[in-house]
Design a protein around this motif. Structure first.
Motif, PDB file in Angstrom:
ATOM      1  N   LEU A   6      30.524  32.747  38.273  1.00  0.00           N
ATOM      2  CA  LEU A   6      30.270  32.563  36.839  1.00  0.00           C
ATOM      3  C   LEU A   6      28.779  32.643  36.517  1.00  0.00           C
ATOM      4  N   ILE A   7      27.930  32.126  37.405  1.00  0.00           N
ATOM      5  CA  ILE A   7      26.481  32.249  37.203  1.00  0.00           C
ATOM      6  C   ILE A   7      26.065  33.718  37.273  1.00  0.00           C
ATOM      7  N   LEU A   8      26.609  34.439  38.250  1.00  0.00           N
ATOM      8  CA  LEU A   8      26.322  35.874  38.357  1.00  0.00           C
ATOM      9  C   LEU A   8      26.800  36.620  37.115  1.00  0.00           C
ATOM     10  N   SER A   9      27.958  36.247  36.608  1.00  0.00           N
ATOM     11  CA  SER A   9      28.468  36.877  35.391  1.00  0.00           C
ATOM     12  C   SER A   9      27.564  36.568  34.199  1.00  0.00           C
ATOM     13  N   GLY A  10      27.060  35.343  34.121  1.00  0.00           N
ATOM     14  CA  GLY A  10      26.126  34.988  33.054  1.00  0.00           C
ATOM     15  C   GLY A  10      24.839  35.785  33.128  1.00  0.00           C
ATOM     16  N   VAL A  11      24.342  35.998  34.339  1.00  0.00           N
ATOM     17  CA  VAL A  11      23.140  36.812  34.520  1.00  0.00           C
ATOM     18  C   VAL A  11      23.411  38.251  34.087  1.00  0.00           C
ATOM     19  N   LEU A  12      24.587  38.767  34.426  1.00  0.00           N
ATOM     20  CA  LEU A  12      24.942  40.122  33.993  1.00  0.00           C
ATOM     21  C   LEU A  12      25.037  40.216  32.475  1.00  0.00           C
ATOM     22  N   PHE A  13      25.630  39.202  31.837  1.00  0.00           N
ATOM     23  CA  PHE A  13      25.720  39.197  30.376  1.00  0.00           C
ATOM     24  C   PHE A  13      24.331  39.132  29.740  1.00  0.00           C
ATOM     25  N   ALA A  14      23.451  38.290  30.282  1.00  0.00           N
ATOM     26  CA  ALA A  14      22.095  38.171  29.729  1.00  0.00           C
ATOM     27  C   ALA A  14      21.328  39.487  29.875  1.00  0.00           C
ATOM     28  N   THR A  32      25.838  48.417  28.235  1.00  0.00           N
ATOM     29  CA  THR A  32      27.301  48.398  28.107  1.00  0.00           C
ATOM     30  C   THR A  32      27.978  48.376  29.477  1.00  0.00           C
ATOM     31  N   ILE A  33      27.373  49.055  30.448  1.00  0.00           N
ATOM     32  CA  ILE A  33      27.927  49.043  31.803  1.00  0.00           C
ATOM     33  C   ILE A  33      27.848  47.636  32.389  1.00  0.00           C
ATOM     34  N   LEU A  34      26.698  46.989  32.244  1.00  0.00           N
ATOM     35  CA  LEU A  34      26.535  45.638  32.774  1.00  0.00           C
ATOM     36  C   LEU A  34      27.449  44.645  32.059  1.00  0.00           C
ATOM     37  N   LEU A  35      27.658  44.842  30.768  1.00  0.00           N
ATOM     38  CA  LEU A  35      28.554  43.968  30.012  1.00  0.00           C
ATOM     39  C   LEU A  35      29.983  44.075  30.536  1.00  0.00           C
ATOM     40  N   SER A  36      30.421  45.287  30.843  1.00  0.00           N
ATOM     41  CA  SER A  36      31.777  45.441  31.377  1.00  0.00           C
ATOM     42  C   SER A  36      31.900  44.838  32.776  1.00  0.00           C
ATOM     43  N   HIS A  37      30.851  44.951  33.594  1.00  0.00           N
ATOM     44  CA  HIS A  37      30.898  44.335  34.930  1.00  0.00           C
ATOM     45  C   HIS A  37      30.952  42.816  34.840  1.00  0.00           C
ATOM     46  N   GLY A  38      30.217  42.244  33.893  1.00  0.00           N
ATOM     47  CA  GLY A  38      30.284  40.794  33.692  1.00  0.00           C
ATOM     48  C   GLY A  38      31.673  40.356  33.265  1.00  0.00           C
ATOM     49  N   ALA A  39      32.310  41.141  32.403  1.00  0.00           N
ATOM     50  CA  ALA A  39      33.675  40.823  31.972  1.00  0.00           C
ATOM     51  C   ALA A  39      34.655  40.935  33.141  1.00  0.00           C
ATOM     52  N   HIS A  40      34.446  41.907  34.021  1.00  0.00           N
ATOM     53  CA  HIS A  40      35.313  42.039  35.200  1.00  0.00           C
ATOM     54  C   HIS A  40      35.213  40.794  36.077  1.00  0.00           C
ATOM     55  N   LEU A  41      34.002  40.298  36.275  1.00  0.00           N
ATOM     56  CA  LEU A  41      33.839  39.106  37.109  1.00  0.00           C
ATOM     57  C   LEU A  41      34.479  37.876  36.473  1.00  0.00           C
ATOM     58  N   ILE A  42      34.396  37.757  35.164  1.00  0.00           N
ATOM     59  CA  ILE A  42      35.015  36.609  34.499  1.00  0.00           C
ATOM     60  C   ILE A  42      36.537  36.678  34.618  1.00  0.00           C
ATOM     61  N   ILE A  43      37.104  37.863  34.440  1.00  0.00           N
ATOM     62  CA  ILE A  43      38.554  38.011  34.579  1.00  0.00           C
ATOM     63  C   ILE A  43      38.980  37.686  36.011  1.00  0.00           C
ATOM     64  N   LEU A  44      38.202  38.132  36.990  1.00  0.00           N
ATOM     65  CA  LEU A  44      38.519  37.839  38.384  1.00  0.00           C
ATOM     66  C   LEU A  44      38.455  36.341  38.661  1.00  0.00           C
ATOM     67  N   THR A  45      37.485  35.661  38.084  1.00  0.00           N
ATOM     68  CA  THR A  45      37.334  34.228  38.301  1.00  0.00           C
ATOM     69  C   THR A  45      38.459  33.445  37.623  1.00  0.00           C
ATOM     70  N   PRO A  69      45.228  39.316  37.140  1.00  0.00           N
ATOM     71  CA  PRO A  69      43.803  39.608  36.928  1.00  0.00           C
ATOM     72  C   PRO A  69      43.328  40.844  37.680  1.00  0.00           C
ATOM     73  N   GLN A  70      43.867  41.070  38.873  1.00  0.00           N
ATOM     74  CA  GLN A  70      43.471  42.251  39.634  1.00  0.00           C
ATOM     75  C   GLN A  70      43.924  43.531  38.937  1.00  0.00           C
ATOM     76  N   ALA A  71      45.128  43.505  38.374  1.00  0.00           N
ATOM     77  CA  ALA A  71      45.624  44.680  37.647  1.00  0.00           C
ATOM     78  C   ALA A  71      44.827  44.900  36.366  1.00  0.00           C
ATOM     79  N   LEU A  72      44.462  43.818  35.676  1.00  0.00           N
ATOM     80  CA  LEU A  72      43.651  43.944  34.465  1.00  0.00           C
ATOM     81  C   LEU A  72      42.274  44.518  34.773  1.00  0.00           C
ATOM     82  N   ILE A  73      41.681  44.064  35.863  1.00  0.00           N
ATOM     83  CA  ILE A  73      40.361  44.560  36.239  1.00  0.00           C
ATOM     84  C   ILE A  73      40.428  46.035  36.628  1.00  0.00           C
ATOM     85  N   LEU A  74      41.456  46.420  37.345  1.00  0.00           N
ATOM     86  CA  LEU A  74      41.595  47.821  37.729  1.00  0.00           C
ATOM     87  C   LEU A  74      41.723  48.709  36.494  1.00  0.00           C
TER      88      LEU A  74
END
Length: 112
Positions: A6-14, A32-45, A69-74
Motif C-alpha cells: 500500500l505504501i508503494l501504491s501510494g508512492v506510485l499515485f503521488a 497515466t501509466i503509473l496511475l494504472s500500476h498503482g491501481a493494480h497494486l491496490i486491487i491485488l492487495t 483480483p488476479q482476473a481483474l488485474i489481468l
C-alpha cells in the motif's frame, strides 16, 4: 506485507499525479501509466496477499486465494496497455503536426 504494498501504491499515485500535472505530453502519459500500476497494486492487495495457497477450491482445500483480483488485474493490464499505445500514437501525431509537446502551446496559451 500489505502495508508495504500500500505504501508503494501510494508512492506510485503521488508520482503519477505529479507527472499528470506537468506540461510535457510524454510526462502526462507516464503519469497515466503509473496511475494504472498503482491501481493494480491496490486491487491485488484487496485480495489479501496469501502465498502457497491454490487460487481455486479443490477437494480437501479449506483455505484458498481469491482468483477474482488476479482476473481483474489481468484484464486491467490489457486495457491499460491498449490505452497507453493509443496515447503514445496520439502524442506522436500531435508532436509531428504542431512541432511541440508543450500543453500550454497546444492549448493556445503563452508562447514562451
Amino acid at each position: 506485507m500489505e502495508i508495504l504494498i500500500l505504501i508503494l501504491s501510494g508512492v506510485l499515485f503521488a508520482t503519477a499525479i505529479y507527472n499528470l500535472l506537468q506540461k510535457q505530453l510524454l510526462r502526462i502519459i507516464i503519469g497515466t501509466i503509473l496511475l494504472s500500476h498503482g491501481a493494480h497494486l491496490i486491487i491485488l492487495t484487496m485480495g489479501k496477499l496469501k502465498t502457497g495457497q491454490p487460487p481455486v477450491l479443490m477437494d480437501g482445500v479449506t483455505e484458498y486465494t481469491d482468483p477474482l483480483p488476479q482476473a481483474l488485474i489481468l484484464t486491467s493490464i490489457v486495457i491499460s496497455f491498449g490505452i497507453t499505445g493509443l496515447l503514445l500514437v496520439l502524442a506522436y501525431r500531435t508532436t509531428q503536426e504542431n512541432n511541440t509537446d508543450n500543453m500550454e502551446q497546444l492549448r493556445g496559451g503563452s508562447h514562451d
